[in-house]
Design a protein around this motif. Sequence first.
Motif: not given
Length: 1374
Positions: A567-588
Amino acid sequence: MSILYVSPHPDAFPSLRALIAARYGEAGEGPGWGGAHPRVSLQPPPASRTPFPPPRLPALEQGPGGLWVWGATAVSQLLWPAGLGGPGGSRAAVLVQQWVSYADTELIPAACGATLPALGLRSSAQDPQAALAALGRALSPLEEWLRLHTYLAGEAPTLADLAAVTALLLPFRYVLDPAARRIWGNVTRWFITCVQQPEFRAVLGEVVLYSGARSLSQQPGSEVPAPPKTAAQLKKEAKKREKLEKFQQKQKVQQQQPPPGEQKKPKPEKREKRDPGVITYDLPTPPGEKKDVSGTMPDSYSPQYVEAAWYPWWEQQGFFRPEYGRSSVSAPNPRGIFMMCIPPPNVTGSLHLGHALTNAIQDSLTRWHRMRGETTLWNPGCDHAGIATQVVVEKKLWREQGLSRHQLGREAFLQEVWKWKEEKGDRIYHQLKKLGSSLDWNRACFTMDPKLSAAVTEAFVRLHEEGVIYRSTRLVNWSCTLNSAISDIEVDKKELTGRTLLSVPGYKEKVEFGVLVSFAYKVQGSDSNDEVVVATTRIETMLGDVAVAVHPKDPRYQHLKGKSVIHPFVSRSLPIVFDDFVDMEFGTGAVKITPAHDQNDYEVGQRHGLEAVSIMDARGALINVPPPFLGLPRFEARKAVLAALKEQGLFRGIEDNPMVVPLCNRSKDVVEPLLRPQWYVRCGEMAQAASAAVTRGDLRILPEAHQRTWHAWMDNIRDWCISRQLWWGHRIPAYFITVNDSAVPPGEDPDGRYWVSGRTEAEAREKAAKEFGVSPDKISLQQDEDVLDTWFSSGLFPFSILGWPNQSEDLSVFYPGTLLETGHDILFFWVARMVMLGLKLTGKLPFKEVYLHAIVRDAHGRKMSKSLGNVIDPLDVIHGVSLQGLHDQLLNSNLDPSEVEKAKEGQKADFPTGIPECGTDALRFGLCAYTSQGRDINLDVNRILGYRHFCNKLWNATKFALRGLGKGFVPSPTSEVRAWWVVRWAAPTWVTPLPSPHQARPLPLRSLHVAGSTGHRGSLRHCGPPAQWRGRPFLAWATTLGTWWLLWTHLLESRLPVVPTPMGLWPLLLGTWCPLADRLLPPHKPGGHESLVDRWIRSRLTEAVRLSNQGFQAYDFPAVTTAQYSFWLYELCDVYLECLKPVLNGVDQVAAECARQTLYTCLDVGLRLLSPFMPFVTEELFQRLPRRTLQAPPSLCVTAYPEPSECSWKDPEAEAAFELALSITRAVRSLRADYNLTRIRPDCFLEVADEATGALASAVSGYVQTLASAGIVAVLALGASAPQGCAVALASDRCSVHLQLQGLVDPARELGKLQAKRDEAQRQAQRLRERRAASGYTVKVPLKVQEADEAKLQQTEAELRKVDEAIALFQKML
């Protein structure tokens, strides 16, 4: 591919008609002929492919080398998605076809005749004023029809509207000035409504109406020069001009030289009709006293006069109370019980059309049940409206004292709210009374009353003790302006198509919405500078991101499993999680996760154990973020975050994005999803029980289409947040526990163990001490500051108003209720919650049926909106309002100045002269007539005005009837008969005193004519059990000795043989002894003085009674209003009253008395039928009628509603006979209209097919003479010819009408018109024959179209035969 050839000329209305039809075909399920959408060509068809003769434009080529169809009517029919089907099946299809034919044969010639000469495009021998008059005659049927209809057929545009609108395009563009449009107001309103439809606008663009001054640019086709005329054309035009000049000179000479011996008298000047102004009731009548109706009726109906004084009298007399006429509400009533509670309106509310519709339906049902004799309660009430009321009082407090509620303090602020409620809170009740709502005001309830507040506390405590209510921290809809959670129904969803600037409370500058911002997160520990790009519409929420989610099967991110981003502004890292709710076709295909500020993200966070970081406080300021963002308002932070991302090189782009912005409908603030500890109701089990009740049929939801919605909501229900951060409302009876004991650790807000509920604080303290095992003195309690959601107290309304949880007489009698009636938009928010809470807390359903009415929209089908200027106050419809008055209301609203101007334009378009005074009765009747199950209501105020005219018709009809009845008229004691056969147990005497017949129990009798009575049908009545009748004589009974003697005299002359016996006189019917009265007398054909029209109108009244009761039972209000409207207007006023005039003025007093009794019965029953819809005008008229008995009820609203058992006068024989009279009348009227014989009474000759029809025609000839304004009406002998010079029309398959025209019309002129009509009909028939003979016709053309073509050809050939007969007729007259 099919090709549609059209003219490029902008005023070629036939081509425009085809293009609009094509647009509808594209918007629907495709063209009606079944092919693909055609390609449009502005070029003429290639000569090599066209048939002979060349087609007229528009023309449709159905594929290369395929079938050709030309002409606007045929092409439009093929392109329209449903052909001539129209709404409602074959009946509507016939109506559509009739209007299409009318447009082609009447409107188009009249429109062209009036428009083209006025523009100099056609020389005309006809005077321009005469051409406009012809146009006016063509518009008259349209104007009359549209007075009560929005469109020509159904509730949406059809082919009929398309044909008529395009036919009238030229007049509206170039001839009909504002003054003319005011004359044809209904036609103009309909025309504008149609051309504003998307399909019309796509072809026509903005239709500019004629202003009265024509510029060159307005001339049709000015950019296309007309071709030079040939010598033959010029010669023909010169001859026409020469003839016109000779004709005008001849007319001038005739005017200057009147015939010898005839001195022209100057026409007397027409006296201007004096405007009576507004008629008001000004007799001194104290409130609650009965209105004085002893004076003369005003000349015309006036809502202000009629509606005065009745409601206070009804209320004072207690007619609306269920106790009226009985010792107590719990007294047994074999008729049953009807109970309904009003959907409680907000205490801050003012009447709108939704209220008007709800109350019109509910009051009509209540009055119907009350008049049927049921124990009836319609319980009023008012909702405290937590948010709305608090906002109103806060604004008032700031405006008047410059104080906020926090400065004033909670207790002082609540005192201000109660003070406001006492001053302003009963306004909605006064408005409901203005609508005539027959509510029991003695039982009126307010949701903050002590009785209802106690029920709310009891419900909360019970449900909390059972674990149904619990405390939890979850996402809620949060209004930063109100500092409170709000319900879903208080959230308006504003749809945006892209970048839009919106005003937000608390911000000076508008805020940007409708854009998608993309930025990058750098992958932690990546040597290749990997990044993940995400996008969001709320960039400020990235400060609360705790993860990035991608789809498990997305190949682009498989290498990032187990990794994080920085995260560029707060002192924490953000895990990359894998979840079925994401639409692969939308945006990136990558999504930022902010669990504390998005519902989907919250659920992802729950699944993956992510922390929820809240970054906003209750006011919308940023918290838990580093400077420089800390403390910034949320939308200021939006700009700051975007700038910081750009500065760090992480910004990747911005693009328009269609989206929905949630707005608080109270504060207009943008709603934020925030995590807050709140009180919730577990709804799962209660929803299952509510769903099962509908499945079992214990609860009926009507229309049944809503049951699917019900089950969908119940099956997918979420727990219900019931706490609100307000001060006005039911304070939650829950207390936070602090235990003053070191052995007990301190609790936290979300921990439900540290919360206790109680009816009182003392009860809560005892429960807390018991829970923690300490003495009560060690318990400190702090009551929750929040209040309950308004819908919680509303959900208890059906039983809290009756005294629950305490047992009461009302609760035992009226719970469960009978019906709930409301709009379908609150099916879930209110209806479902009442059902769930009713089942949970009482074990019973709160009502047995739910009827959901439609939502009111404007005449164009748009949702009511202040910014559109189409919101209508029902009081404006009742009292009337000018256009300026409507504008003034906008200035007093909270609209933005830009929206005010837009709304003014909308008002000016819809109500150019304001809204006329319609009255309460017309509004109620109109709203119920509009109601159709499962559909929205497109309300046209002009239709309401039409029902005000209907009220005037009722007024005039009753006024005429009272004159006809006369001052000395005495109605028979019952509507059934004037004299009776009665069985008496004892005394074989001639005249035996009996109780009044209305006290005896009637036996049903199909058809007994009592000779010597006034001609009404008899009814067998008895005064004792059947066992007492055996061996006893029949005695006739009458009200007076005089009528007794008249009855007996005629009895001896009747068909009923009278046989003397030692015990008296026994009547013998049809050769059979009838000594036992428990046998029904056989049917007997009418005779005596009962006329055919008397029997017919009573039969039609019987049908109206049947349809009214049937419609009320089925909640089919349009069926009820149609039946009653048709009876009063088309049968009683248009037919019966006209037939009555010669009878009442005649010498046959027995027939006149019979007619008066029938007339009185029609008025009595007809007013009772109408009373539920039109309580004021029916009460006014009913009170002016004489009573049948001294024991009659004092008011119409407590008089018995007509039942089929009471009105059993169905007479198919009389209806069939009189239908012949009506058919002949229609034929005569049609012929008179065709030949413009408006002021002449031509003789009429009837040609019949057999003797039976001849006898029947002779019997009804007098009625025909009266109704058709004919001279002599004679029936020709079988085989005899009609006199020379008669026009012919078909009345039925066994009767033709010959109307004498000799000496009344100009044969030569009529021959010219007929010849032109014949030529056009021949051309049309020839085109249809060629079309049907074309190769492939039977294969390529759909069957429906073939059937329509065949019907059209048969109709055209029939018209040709009729024209040929007329031509032959006029040739003989030459």
